[in-house]
Write an enzyme that holds these catalytic residues in place. Sequence first.
Site, PDB file in Angstrom:
ATOM      1  N   LEU C  86       0.810  -1.213   0.000  1.00 44.94           N
ATOM      2  CA  LEU C  86       0.000   0.000   0.000  1.00 44.94           C
ATOM      3  C   LEU C  86       0.844   1.265   0.000  1.00 44.94           C
ATOM      4  CD1 LEU C  86      -2.687  -1.279   2.491  1.00 44.94           C
ATOM      5  CD2 LEU C  86      -2.719  -1.375   0.013  1.00 44.94           C
ATOM      6  N   CYS C  87       2.113   1.125  -0.348  1.00 45.06           N
ATOM      7  CA  CYS C  87       3.064   2.228  -0.381  1.00 45.06           C
ATOM      8  C   CYS C  87       2.915   3.001  -1.700  1.00 45.06           C
ATOM      9  CB  CYS C  87       4.459   1.604  -0.310  1.00 45.06           C
ATOM     10  SG  CYS C  87       5.682   2.586   0.502  1.00 45.06           S
ATOM     11  N   HIS C  88       2.892   4.321  -1.611  1.00 46.88           N
ATOM     12  CA  HIS C  88       2.784   5.134  -2.822  1.00 46.88           C
ATOM     13  C   HIS C  88       4.126   5.185  -3.567  1.00 46.88           C
ATOM     14  CE1 HIS C  88      -0.459   6.626  -0.244  1.00 46.88           C
ATOM     15  NE2 HIS C  88      -1.073   7.010  -1.346  1.00 46.88           N
ATOM     16  N   MET C 124       9.345   4.348   4.720  1.00 43.21           N
ATOM     17  CA  MET C 124       9.416   2.987   4.181  1.00 43.21           C
ATOM     18  C   MET C 124      10.621   2.815   3.267  1.00 43.21           C
ATOM     19  SD  MET C 124       7.073   1.731   5.869  1.00 43.21           S
ATOM     20  CE  MET C 124       7.498   0.082   5.303  1.00 43.21           C
ATOM     21  N   GLU C 125      10.932   3.856   2.505  1.00 44.49           N
ATOM     22  CA  GLU C 125      12.084   3.788   1.609  1.00 44.49           C
ATOM     23  C   GLU C 125      13.379   3.678   2.422  1.00 44.49           C
ATOM     24  OE1 GLU C 125       9.438   5.631   1.149  1.00 44.49           O
ATOM     25  OE2 GLU C 125       8.770   5.111  -0.864  1.00 44.49           O
ATOM     26  N   ASP C 139      24.108 -12.105   2.786  1.00 45.53           N
ATOM     27  CA  ASP C 139      24.308 -12.947   1.600  1.00 45.53           C
ATOM     28  C   ASP C 139      25.793 -13.149   1.300  1.00 45.53           C
ATOM     29  OD1 ASP C 139      23.475 -14.361  -0.788  1.00 45.53           O
ATOM     30  OD2 ASP C 139      24.139 -12.618  -1.919  1.00 45.53           O
TER      31      ASP C 139
END
Lengths: 178, 178, 178, 178, 178, 178
Positions: C86-88, C124-125, C139
């Site tokens: 739901l992130c723009h 969020m970014e 990794d």
Amino acid sequence: MTNKAPTSSTSGDEFTHFDASGQAHMVDVGAKENTHRVAVARGKIRMQAQTFKMIAQGNSKKGDVLGIARIAAIMASKRTSDLIPLCHPLALTRVTVDFEQDPENLCIHCTAQVETRGQTGVEMEALTAVQVGLLTIYDMCKAVDRGMVMSDIRVMEKRGGKSGEWVADIDAPTIPTR
Amino acid sequence: MTNKAPTSSTSGDEFTHFDASGQAHMVDVGAKENTHRVAVARGKIRMQAQTFKMIAQGNSKKGDVLGIARIAAIMASKRTSDLIPLCHPLALTRVTVDFEQDPENLCIHCTAQVETRGQTGVEMEALTAVQVGLLTIYDMCKAVDRGMVMSDIRVMEKRGGKSGEWVADIDAPTIPTR
Amino acid sequence: MTNKAPTSSTSGDEFTHFDASGQAHMVDVGAKENTHRVAVARGKIRMQAQTFKMIAQGNSKKGDVLGIARIAAIMASKRTSDLIPLCHPLALTRVTVDFEQDPENLCIHCTAQVETRGQTGVEMEALTAVQVGLLTIYDMCKAVDRGMVMSDIRVMEKRGGKSGEWVADIDAPTIPTR
Amino acid sequence: MTNKAPTSSTSGDEFTHFDASGQAHMVDVGAKENTHRVAVARGKIRMQAQTFKMIAQGNSKKGDVLGIARIAAIMASKRTSDLIPLCHPLALTRVTVDFEQDPENLCIHCTAQVETRGQTGVEMEALTAVQVGLLTIYDMCKAVDRGMVMSDIRVMEKRGGKSGEWVADIDAPTIPTR
Amino acid sequence: MTNKAPTSSTSGDEFTHFDASGQAHMVDVGAKENTHRVAVARGKIRMQAQTFKMIAQGNSKKGDVLGIARIAAIMASKRTSDLIPLCHPLALTRVTVDFEQDPENLCIHCTAQVETRGQTGVEMEALTAVQVGLLTIYDMCKAVDRGMVMSDIRVMEKRGGKSGEWVADIDAPTIPTR
Amino acid sequence: MTNKAPTSSTSGDEFTHFDASGQAHMVDVGAKENTHRVAVARGKIRMQAQTFKMIAQGNSKKGDVLGIARIAAIMASKRTSDLIPLCHPLALTRVTVDFEQDPENLCIHCTAQVETRGQTGVEMEALTAVQVGLLTIYDMCKAVDRGMVMSDIRVMEKRGGKSGEWVADIDAPTIPTR
């Protein structure tokens, strides 16, 4: 189930990416063997003397242009089938990208080797790695040298599959005189 | 909030994609103006005479290589910031891709023009379009001509932004003699 | 045109990502101002002493783990709206990622700062950059140390937008005793 | 065909993601067997009591935070090789994601199990699923609780491949005292 | 700088996605205003009675088909410009997706509303959300009902931009008798 | 290693995409055989007479709508597992997309055939190709005909795998009278 025409001809006198009616398709590789396939591609970017010097001085402590371009190239090889419309998705088993500094010609050469155990070759993946590796160098240096030129991007050799081994004839005049 | 050093220098004597300590970053373009920005890039792919002839005869009824390469090139321009690590995402407002047949040199030339109203230039988007346009031609013809070579991929001109208009000096010897 | 209910409440007592009937939606940010928004996120990965030493010795000549993790983190911040439902989508104007070595605790700390001029925040970014930065370290080192643990991933501060400035209370006991 | 050095050493005293000259590459897994590989990863997000209560009350009729986070986590596991630079693309054969509510510690725990029949392990895919699952919880609740913290993200166990079974030593002190 | 022909004609008697010479391009929207743009699209999937009943009984405790399809639809709307060749990338400001159960006709209807403040409309984003929402329902139910059919997928209305408001004439016979 | 319940039931009376507790998962296909799998999907878009005529006149020299839609459809089939949450990633071995003009009903029909040698079927890939093929037609023609409607999108037949061959009952009334 329609199956109009033999489509994966490799006779060399027609494009395999079109069916008998001339429409594009992703060719049938389902009957091909899973063999070890290798492709090597190569290309270069030419720049001004100052730009070349700045890249050559770079390292992880300050300005590692080639380290970043290598990562971009490897990641791009995994996106090849997203970019090239009729390219089959493939599970790559190995990707290496090397840069070579050529101070005499003020060029950085990029060589990518890609491998898979699969049903189609990996020439496109190797070429995509080279293209994006060179593009990333351009991006990182464009503020100081907008006129850089990328050239001689080609497949150098391939192995595996029905057509077997192929090596580029690099003595052929690839860049005609203007 | 850390704000270590001025990072978007355009003085031309250092790479803007590294901060003062030499680490890569996506440079701050937040203070730049939203201006109309245009970039034109160009490149070519050279091939055998037979391959050239087959492409030239293509059309939507049979084997439209260039039509497909154009679509791939336009779509790739929209993926540029996914491929190039430090490239800003941009809302492109126009993308055109043209192919020109050069029978004398057995080349197809690809020219891409990209525009935006944004805070950074679109040179990378134009170059990516050209690279993927040429790669798609390679992909579609590789069964008949594996030795094709892509060259002279460069920015031809740009407009907009603080650095204003720039036009490539195409008379400069971009491909040095080997 | 349906417009069921006020959906972008920021009253703090309900989740904005659901509408009045409890269904998920991408909230309306269209009426929000384009302001300068900044977010800083941080997290760490803990490892064995030998692994820490190997990373610390790395550089572009041999084994630049952190340089590669930085690139992965920056690229991931651009993919945030692809990953978080739901992130723009946002045009980021700046992304920086720093790693800090903490030999006492055998941790590498990752700090990401993301900025935009846009209608929603970039927390969020910044978090996505930190997560993928740490994942990439995992990794690259997992062959020697499979037990590495990532922790304390959080937003440290944010600025801009209607809710203004916010700074994490880092003295709060964030990791309860087991 | 260049093949500089043995590159897929698993001796445990060097990073396999760099070649003999210290440059990053995607290691050669082509000679590895296609075995059944399983990995389980786990992590948690801690929050305020009110946030925890709101999530716990959610369901498909109103505010199903965990249902949405599960979908995001599963989808993200399929994007792992797009995000992690040197990760091999893999055809996953099974992905499950579970959330567990821990009211005593005000945490939601996320566990992801990923399987494949392939040539490399799926630890990264399981970790990516956990990370994006937790990130999605953060995204959906951040309007009411910006200070949530994600921790203890780790591989719990793996099976298959040359290195066989491995189980995390969870009694080891993973989060050192500050 | 080539600028062959006026390309963004909206006269309604030619396709805007081709230039004067008939070649595809991404049309120039740079001179268009950033207005509030809204589009609503709708479609349905028809199924067997048993399938319909199973979906209707679903909820977050067991089998929330529609909750998952909603998330897939919202995420797909953000990928529209990746999928549709000549579609402009856009920063969406709002996406809502609703499902309506139609037991009489054994259909689930999907309605998506998408908004932006931008230079082009969002009809394609709304249609893509509907298509992927319906596809996800198909995917989740195909093991019990392979014959489901998706129909009547269309734009219902749009607002904003130069062409202003438009509402579909839903009484027009959209599905001709076979 | 948690393995809660048998999850890949194909008994036909429950949704396989949920586990025994009703939570979504990507079902385990690891024990399935790699067989030759084929799926054919089909759908149509209906339009005004003038629009139909314009499409019919298109070719690579001017306005090749169907050629572009074909490329978009093929490329989309490769993105299916990115779009559909619980869909397994698959290495497609063949994709063909055909358009058929139906002047009597003012429809363009799209048929996609997808093949793989893999552990799951390719119905979703075929349906995604059809959906995006039709969406691309809509996109390219929407400036002249916003009211186009897409319908009758369905799987026509499939082969391979445990469930074997299946052919749609096309005489069944798929579109109920309103």
